[in-house]
Design a protein around this motif. Structure first.
Motif, mmCIF file in Angstrom:
data_model
loop_
_atom_site.group_PDB
_atom_site.id
_atom_site.type_symbol
_atom_site.label_atom_id
_atom_site.label_comp_id
_atom_site.label_asym_id
_atom_site.label_seq_id
_atom_site.Cartn_x
_atom_site.Cartn_y
_atom_site.Cartn_z
ATOM 1 N N LEU A 144 0.836 -1.190 0.000
ATOM 2 C CA LEU A 144 0.000 0.000 0.000
ATOM 3 C C LEU A 144 0.879 1.251 0.000
ATOM 4 C CD1 LEU A 144 -2.730 -1.032 2.600
ATOM 5 C CD2 LEU A 144 -2.762 -1.294 0.107
ATOM 6 N N SER A 146 -0.686 4.879 -0.659
ATOM 7 C CA SER A 146 -1.353 6.081 -0.167
ATOM 8 C C SER A 146 -2.865 5.923 -0.229
ATOM 9 C CB SER A 146 -0.919 7.303 -0.976
ATOM 10 O OG SER A 146 -1.310 7.165 -2.329
ATOM 11 N N PHE A 147 -3.560 6.955 0.275
ATOM 12 C CA PHE A 147 -5.029 6.940 0.279
ATOM 13 C C PHE A 147 -5.538 8.374 0.344
ATOM 14 C CE2 PHE A 147 -3.820 7.016 4.731
ATOM 15 C CZ PHE A 147 -4.671 7.968 5.259
ATOM 16 N N THR A 149 -9.352 9.931 1.789
ATOM 17 C CA THR A 149 -10.677 9.616 2.311
ATOM 18 C C THR A 149 -11.380 10.909 2.677
ATOM 19 O OG1 THR A 149 -11.892 8.222 3.898
ATOM 20 C CG2 THR A 149 -9.902 9.308 4.721
ATOM 21 N N MET A 190 -10.005 4.263 8.356
ATOM 22 C CA MET A 190 -8.714 3.979 7.755
ATOM 23 C C MET A 190 -7.847 3.111 8.658
ATOM 24 S SD MET A 190 -9.365 5.191 4.934
ATOM 25 C CE MET A 190 -7.870 4.496 4.226
ATOM 26 N N LEU A 194 -6.929 -0.419 6.818
ATOM 27 C CA LEU A 194 -5.498 -0.616 6.573
ATOM 28 C C LEU A 194 -4.885 -1.618 7.545
ATOM 29 C CD1 LEU A 194 -4.381 3.081 5.904
ATOM 30 C CD2 LEU A 194 -4.998 1.320 4.223
ATOM 31 N N ILE A 228 2.674 4.293 4.868
ATOM 32 C CA ILE A 228 1.528 4.668 4.037
ATOM 33 C C ILE A 228 1.164 6.111 4.371
ATOM 34 C CG2 ILE A 228 -0.843 4.139 3.388
ATOM 35 C CD1 ILE A 228 -0.376 1.337 4.639
ATOM 36 N N GLY A 230 -1.460 9.534 3.439
ATOM 37 C CA GLY A 230 -2.736 9.845 2.813
ATOM 38 C C GLY A 230 -3.365 11.083 3.387
ATOM 39 N N THR A 246 -13.689 6.817 -0.287
ATOM 40 C CA THR A 246 -12.323 6.462 0.082
ATOM 41 C C THR A 246 -11.647 5.816 -1.121
ATOM 42 O OG1 THR A 246 -12.879 6.125 2.418
ATOM 43 C CG2 THR A 246 -10.896 5.020 1.587
ATOM 44 N N ILE A 248 -7.887 3.997 -2.214
ATOM 45 C CA ILE A 248 -6.629 3.467 -1.702
ATOM 46 C C ILE A 248 -5.758 3.049 -2.880
ATOM 47 C CG2 ILE A 248 -5.570 1.709 -0.226
ATOM 48 C CD1 ILE A 248 -8.328 1.561 1.224
#
Length: 338
Positions: A144, A146-147, A149, A190, A194, A228, A230, A246, A248
């Motif tokens: 993973l 980034s994200f 949301t 999250m 995650l 990660i 985000g 969201t 991802i």
């Protein structure tokens, strides 16, 4: 069948908790309480049960086994602790408290009395989010990266029973604004999806759209222990359409959750193949958005099976901590360790 008492008879109770308890065959509401007694009187008259204006009196009812705390944020800890000491199981709305010290006291009260404490972070229960958690754990996205949301809508005026005079806009009762109403949901989500903890936060928090002494717009940059990074956005200024999405980003593709009205789960693989699924619908504050969140079902199931709830006090505290540290970051204008 669990006998239930509702403490706080505003919009979250009438739109979410009460209808969901009524749909659950293992629960029966027998008591309602609100400082504006006309509200609890009306519900008791319509659905049956006893009406109270003092929550201590409701807690003295030996028939009540379970309570939902649906009151302004500053009362969550006080009422939850009293209910747990009275031997009741508690479902408390989010954020669970206005300080980590209060959250700790709530957890301690649950453990001392051998009672279940669940925090109402219902985004965990959404079908698309449940599937995402499973797929990420199974390695579908690979590493993973980034994200982003987001949870935003025009604000609680049309939602709250008190309209523009709602406690949501009063810092003494709410503690925080959009961050406490919406942002804490996404911080919790999250962490859950995650399967890891955030270690750093940088935040910009503003009051720009409302006449209030609490925030109505916030953007957070978050980093986990395993790198990660985000963004999390919470807003009461998304005028025109609610956003509760969201996204991802990972080594093997992109996961889009509740970003489309129909296909709530979408996976775009690194080679461009698209997988779409209709996995339930997320609740909204818009007209027609009061769908069953299954929060009550999850709570009653945990009680029935004598198992830990999907979001216990420790989980609620960890998500609250993210928001509290975000406030510290905004105040100091620096990256804050979580």
């Amino acid at each position: 069948m669990f006998k239930v008492g509702i403490i706080g008879c505003g919009s979250i109770a009438t739109h979410r908790h009460i209808p969901e308890y009524q749909q659950n065959k293992n629960a029966e509401i027998i008591a309602y309480c609100d400082v504006v007694k006309e509200r609890s009187d009306e519900l008791a008259a319509e659905f049956g049960g006893t009406s109270y204006s003092d929550y201590h009196e409701l807690l003295q009812n030996p028939d009540v086994e379970v309570v939902s705390i649906c009151t302004p944020n500053y009362l969550h800890a006080e009422m939850t602790i009293a209910a747990l000491h009275a031997g009741k199981h508690v479902l408390c709305e989010k954020p669970m408290a206005t300080s980590l010290e209060d959250a700790d006291a709530m957890i301690k009260a649950a453990e001392e009395n051998g009672r279940t404490l669940m925090i109402g972070h219902n985004q965990r229960i959404n079908e698309a989010h449940q599937q995402a958690k499973k797929d990420i754990a199974a390695g579908k996205l690979g590493k993973l990266y980034s994200f982003k949301t987001t949870f935003g809508h025009p604000g609680p005026e049309d939602w709250s029973v008190d309209g523009p005079d709602s406690w949501f806009f009063d810092k003494k009762r709410a503690f925080i604004g959009a961050m406490g109403d919406l942002g804490v949901h996404k911080a919790d989500l999250m962490r859950y999806i995650l399967g890891t903890e955030f270690t750093e936060v940088g935040a910009m928090i503003e009051t720009s759209a409302k006449k209030a002494d609490v925030d109505d717009n916030a953007v957070l940059i978050l980093k986990t222990a395993d790198g990660i990074i985000g963004t999390l956005s919470a807003s009461w200024a998304y005028n025109g359409q609610e956003d509760n999405s969201t996204i991802i980003y990972g080594e093997k593709g992109i996961l889009k959750l509740n970003a489309d009205d129909v296909y709530t789960y979408q996976f775009v693989s690194s080679d461009g193949q698209i997988e779409k699924e209709q996995l339930g619908e997320i609740q909204t504050n818009e007209e027609g958005g009061q769908k069953n969140s299954h929060t009550i079902d999850a709570f009653i199931k945990a009680l029935t099976n004598n198992e830990a709830p999907i979001c216990d006090g420790y989980e609620g505290r960890a998500s609250l901590n993210v928001i509290i540290k975000a406030i510290e970051s905004a105040q100091t204008k620096s990256i804050t360790l979580i």
